[in-house]
Design an enzyme around this catalytic site. Structure first.
Site, mmCIF file in Angstrom:
data_model
loop_
_atom_site.group_PDB
_atom_site.id
_atom_site.type_symbol
_atom_site.label_atom_id
_atom_site.label_comp_id
_atom_site.label_asym_id
_atom_site.label_seq_id
_atom_site.Cartn_x
_atom_site.Cartn_y
_atom_site.Cartn_z
ATOM 1 N N ASP A 215 53.413 -22.010 -44.967
ATOM 2 C CA ASP A 215 55.077 -20.852 -44.904
ATOM 3 C C ASP A 215 54.332 -19.767 -45.148
ATOM 4 O OD1 ASP A 215 57.437 -20.387 -46.122
ATOM 5 O OD2 ASP A 215 58.080 -22.480 -45.936
ATOM 6 N N HIS A 285 59.074 -17.929 -42.258
ATOM 7 C CA HIS A 285 57.916 -18.706 -43.107
ATOM 8 C C HIS A 285 56.628 -17.995 -42.799
ATOM 9 C CE1 HIS A 285 61.186 -20.016 -45.227
ATOM 10 N NE2 HIS A 285 61.996 -20.343 -44.167
ATOM 11 N N GLU A 348 65.433 -20.977 -41.031
ATOM 12 C CA GLU A 348 65.647 -19.057 -41.687
ATOM 13 C C GLU A 348 65.341 -18.160 -41.199
ATOM 14 O OE1 GLU A 348 66.791 -21.022 -46.394
ATOM 15 O OE2 GLU A 348 64.360 -21.087 -45.479
#
Length: 784
Positions: A215, A285, A348
Site C-alpha cells: 500500500d 495505493h 481508490e
C-alpha cells in the site's frame, strides 16, 4: 440451502435437553434477563454451529489412554490425528497416541473418497459411549471434524479426562469462501503473530486468509528482482511525535517478510487448510513502490513512503516498462502463493495524475478509450491476462466494475453490496466484504475502554446477523456468491493485541454466518456457546475482545447528593454481579437488579457470569463527586458526525517514551463536540483535558469538507457555547499552553452563573486543521 427437516429439528431439540448431563445448560436464573438471556438449554459448545446434530444416549470418555486410529499408510489422516492430539495436550494436559487400524474405545480418523458427503469440506462425527469416528472424503473435511471433536472435548474448560455427550453430527459449509483480510502495510505483524491468527481461523473453520501486502504506507513482501521495494518502500517516518526519537531525530517504522518467511506462512496455513490470497494493490495505493522506483510513477518524482492515511494520488503509469515490472513482481508472487486467486486491488485509484499526464492521455487515445476508468479496466485486464496465463484468476475490489471488468474477474464488494449485486447479475463470482458491515476496523462498542477505530459501532450481534446473499439477487444469480470476508485495515491498530481484539470474537460470528445453514442461525444459542469460546481464547493467550459482555457503568448525582450507578452490558447476556469493598466480583457476589445508590466516594467492581464463570475481565468504576461530573470523549456527541474516529495519541500520555497513549475521539472533518444535558447548577469551573494529533489524512476530493475556524486569541482556543454551536459563548480556553506538549494538557476556565440542564458545544478555533485538536474528557466543577 434446504430448510432443516422436522426430524432433524426434533432430534436437535432432544439433544439440547440430553446434554444437560455433561454440559449443563444455562437457565434464566444463571443468565439473567434481557435480550441475550438464555431461553433454552444450550446445544454443544461448537462454533460454527454444525448443520445437523442427532442425540444418542451415553457419554464418551476421552483420556490420555484413548487410542487415535488411522488407516495404514494414510499420511494426511496421521498428521491430522497428531494435530488433534497436540491440541488436547495444550488444552487438557494429555496426549493420546496415534496408531493404525480401527478399534472400539478409539477415535477413528477415516478418509473415504466415496463417502456420500456434500463436499470435500464436509464430514460426519459419530460419538458413542464406545468411541468416536470422524469420516470425510478429503483431508480438509477430516480436519474440520477433528476441530469439532476438539471443541466438544474442551467445552468445560477443564483439565484431564473429557466427557463428551454421544451424538452424530453431519456437517458441511454454507459457503466456499469464509475469510479474513489482514492489512500489514499500515502496521506490520510478525510471522508468529500471523500464525496465531491462522490458528484461530482454523479452529473456527475459516478457510481464506487475504493478505494485504502492499500500500502507500509500506511494501511488505521481498521481491528478488527489485530489492528497493523493501529497502525503501518497507520503511516510513510516522507522522507527529511517533516519528521522532528522544533526540528529535526521525524514527523509521519498518518491516517486511522475506520470501522464506512467506513460504513458511503459506505452508503453515495449508496445514490448517487455509488458502492465503496475496494482494498487490494497483494501479493506486502505489506510493511505497513509486518511492522505491520513481520511474514507475506518472510524474517521475520520488515521493516519500506515505505517513498519511486515506487516498493518496500516486498511481502507476501505463508504460510498457511498468507492466514488465508488475509482471515480474507478480511472477515472484505466484511462485510463493499457490492460491487460485491473486488479488490486484483496483480500489481508490484517484485519477488526477493520469488526467494531467500528456503521456497517459496519449495512451488513452491510442487505445481508443473513453476515459480513465476504462483505462484502469484495460490496465487490470492486461495484468489479469498475465496471471491467467499462469493458471490463476484475478480478484479485485468492486471499482474494477466501473470501466468494465476483465471477463473472468471475481469481484470483492466493499462499497456496500451494490458491487456484488451488479457483478453477480453480470455473471461474475463475488465475495461480500462490505463497509461498514464487515469492516472490523470499526469499533465494536461505545465503551470508554474500546480500542481505536472507526465509528459507528459494528457489534458482535451485527456481524452475526449480517445477510450474506443480497435479497436483490435471484436464485440463479445468488449462485455467484462465493461467501463473505471481514476486512481489518490497520491504520489505527498499532499493536497485535488490538488486531486480535478487533478480529475475535466477531470473526467467530462471521464463521457461523458463513458455515452454518441459515435456518440454524440463532443469536441466543450462539451466546450460550460463547463462554466456552472465550475460555479457549484465554487458554491460548489470544486477546479476543470482551466488548459484548463487559460491564458498563452509567452514573449520575442523586437528589440526596449520593451517586446512582446503572450497570449493563452490550449483549444483555449473563448475570451481572458486583462488589463495593474493593474485592473481585465472583459468582456469589451481589446480583445486580436495579440502579445502585452509593455513598461517595465508592468503587464498584463488576462482571457478568454464566454458569459460575466470568464472561469478561472485571471492570471498575470510581464514584466520587468529580467523576459524576466528568464525561470522556466517548460520551460526547459529534456535531456533524463526519469522519469520526477513536484515535490513539501520537505521544504517550505520561511523557515516558514507552508509556500508554490516550485514545481520543475526533472528527477529521470538523473538531466539534456536544456535551448533552450538562447539569450546571452550582457549577463555576470548566476543566477540559485536550490532546493534539497530526492531521495525517489524505482526503482527496473530501478535503473540502475539512472545517477550520479562525483563531480568536494567539495560539487558538477551545470555545464553549450554550445550547447549540451557534449559541451564547460561555467560555474560552486558550490552546497556547497545550501546544507546548505532545501529550495531554488540562485547561480550565471560569463559567458564568448558570442553572438547569444545558447542552454545551465545544469547538476548536485554532486557525488551521493540523494539528487536529481533540477532547479527552470534560469535567464540571463547583464554583469557588
Amino acid at each position: 440451502m434446504k430448510p432443516q427437516s422436522t426430524k432433524v429439528m426434533a432430534a436437535s431439540a432432544a439433544l439440547m435437553m440430553f446434554l444437560g448431563a455433561c454440559q449443563r445448560p444455562q437457565t434464566e436464573t444463571d443468565a439473567g434477563t434481557g435480550t441475550g438471556a438464555a431461553t433454552a438449554a444450550m446445544t454443544t459448545s461448537v462454533i460454527p454451529r454444525p448443520a445437523q446434530v442427532e442425540p444418542r444416549s451415553g457419554q464418551f470418555l476421552l483420556t490420555g489412554k484413548t487410542p487415535l486410529r488411522v488407516s495404514a499408510g494414510d499420511g494426511e489422516a496421521t498428521r491430522i490425528a497428531r494435530d488433534f492430539a497436540a491440541r488436547l495436550r495444550q488444552a487438557r494436559g494429555f496426549e493420546p497416541q496415534v496408531g493404525t487400524g480401527e478399534s472400539d474405545g478409539a477415535v477413528n480418523f477415516l478418509i473415504d473418497p466415496k463417502a456420500p458427503l456434500a463436499s470435500d469440506e464436509a464430514y460426519t462425527l459419530d460419538i458413542t459411549d464406545r468411541g468416536a469416528t470422524i469420516t470425510a472424503r478429503a483431508p480438509v473435511g477430516l480436519f474440520y471434524g477433528a476441530v469439532t471433536l476438539w471443541q466438544l472435548a474442551t467445552a468445560d474448560g477443564g483439565q484431564g479426562d473429557a466427557r463428551i455427550a454421544a451424538q452424530r453430527i453431519e456437517d458441511a459449509p454454507r459457503f466456499v469462501w469464509r475469510g479474513l483480510m489482514l492489512d500489514v502495510a499500515r502496521h506490520f505483524r510478525s510471522v508468529d503473530e500471523v500464525k496465531a491468527l491462522l490458528d484461530q481461523m482454523a479452529l473456527h473453520k475459516l478457510n481464506t486468509f487475504h493478505w494485504h501486502l502492499t500500500d502507500d504506507q509500506g511494501w511488505r513482501i521481498q521481491i528478488r528482482q527489485y530489492p528497493k521495494l523493501t529497502e525503501v518502500g518497507g520503511c516510513r517516518i510516522p507522522a507527529g511525535a511517533a516519528g521522532r526519537d528522544a533526540d528529535g531525530k526521525p524514527k523509521p517504522y519498518c518491516g517486511y517478510y522475506t520470501q522464506d518467511e512467506i513460504r513458511d506462512v503459506v505452508q503453515y496455513a495449508a496445514q490448517r487448510f487455509i488458502t492465503v490470497v496475496p494482494e498487490i494493490d494497483l494501479p493506486g495505493h502505489a506510493q511505497a513502490a513509486i518511492a522505491a522506483y520513481p520511474q514507475l510513477g506518472v510524474t517521475g518524482q520520488a515521493p516519500p513512503v506515505s505517513p498519511d492515511w486515506g487516498i493518496n494520488t500516486w498511481l502507476f503509469n501505463v508504460d510498457d516498462g511498468t507492466f514488465t515490472f508488475l509482471e515480474n513482481v507478480l511472477g515472484e508472487v505466484m511462485e510463493l502463493f499457490p492460491s487460485r486467486y491473486i488479488h490486484l486491488g483496483g480500489d481508490e485509484a484517484a485519477k488526477d495524475q493520469w488526467q494531467k499526464s500528456p503521456a497517459v492521455q496519449a495512451k488513452l487515445r491510442e487505445l481508443n478509450l473513453k476515459d480513465e476508468m476504462q483505462l484502469q479496466s484495460w490496465f487490470m485486464g492486461r495484468l489479469g491476462t498475465f496471471i491467467e496465463s499462469k493458471g490463476r484468476r484475478l480478484i479485485g475490489w468492486d471499482e474494477i466494475l466501473e470501466g468494465g471488468p476483465p471477463a473472468d474477474a471475481t469481484v470483492m464488494s466493499w462499497r456496500g453490496t451494490q458491487g456484488a449485486i451488479d457483478a453477480a447479475r453480470a455473471g461474475h463470482d463475488v465475495v461480500l466484504s462490505p463497509a461498514p458491515d464487515l469492516y472490523f476496523d470499526h469499533i465494536q462498542s461505545d465503551a470508554a475502554d474500546e480500542t481505536p477505530g472507526r465509528l459507528d459501532v459494528i457489534s458482535l450481534k451485527d456481524v452475526y446477523g449480517y445477510q450474506v446473499v443480497p435479497v436483490q439477487l435471484s436464485a440463479e444469480q445468488a449462485k455467484h456468491v462465493l461467501g463473505a470476508q471481514a476486512n481489518l485495515w490497520t491504520e489505527h491498530m498499532r499493536t497485535n493485541d488490538r488486531v486480535q481484539r478487533a478480529l475475535f470474537p466477531r470473526a467467530a460470528a462471521l464463521a457461523e454466518n458463513t458455515w452454518t445453514p441459515a435456518p440454524r442461525h440463532d443469536w441466543n444459542d450462539f451466546l450460550q456457546r460463547m463462554p466456552a469460546d472465550m475460555a479457549r481464547y484465554r487458554a491460548a493467550g489470544f486477546h479476543a475482545a470482551d466488548s459484548a459482555f463487559a460491564v458498563r457503568f452509567a452514573a449520575q448525582t442523586a437528589a440526596d447528593g449520593r451517586g446512582t450507578v446503572t450497570l449493563s452490558n452490550q449483549s444483555g447476556f449473563g448475570q451481572i454481579r458486583y462488589t463495593t469493598d474493593g474485592s473481585e466480583p465472583s459468582p456469589t457476589s451481589s446480583a445486580y437488579a436495579q440502579p445502585l445508590a452509593v455513598s461517595l466516594p465508592a468503587t464498584i467492581k463488576a462482571n457478568a457470569f454464566v454458569d459460575g464463570k466470568p464472561l469478561a475481565a472485571t471492570r471498575s468504576f470510581a464514584v466520587d463527586a468529580k467523576n459524576l461530573r466528568t464525561r470522556g470523549s466517548h460520551a460526547l456527541r459529534s456535531c456533524k458526525k463526519g469522519l469520526t474516529l477513536r484515535l490513539e495519541d501520537d505521544a504517550p500520555a505520561n511523557g515516558k517514551p514507552d508509556g500508554d497513549r490516550a485514545i481520543l475521539l475526533t472528527d477529521v472533518f470538523d473538531p466539534c463536540w456536544v456535551y448533552d444535558g450538562a447539569e450546571l447548577d452550582g457549577i463555576g469551573t470548566l476543566e477540559v483535558r485536550v490532546g493534539q494529533l497530526p492531521h495525517n489524512f489524505q482526503l482527496w476530493k473530501d478535503a473540502k469538507l475539512v472545517v477550520t475556524r479562525p483563531a480568536t486569541v494567539p495560539g487558538g482556543a477551545l470555545e464553549v457555547r450554550l445550547d447549540g454551536c451557534e449559541g451564547k459563548p460561555v467560555a474560552t480556553l486558550p490552546l497556547a499552553p497545550a501546544r507546548r506538549s505532545d501529550g495531554l494538557s488540562t485547561l480550565q476556565a471560569t463559567l458564568p452563573a448558570l442553572s438547569g440542564r444545558h447542552d454545551l458545544c465545544f469547538t476548536f478555533a485554532s486557525g488551521g486543521y493540523n494539528p487536529m485538536w481533540a477532547i479527552d474528557e470534560v469535567t464540571l466543577l463547583p464554583g469557588r
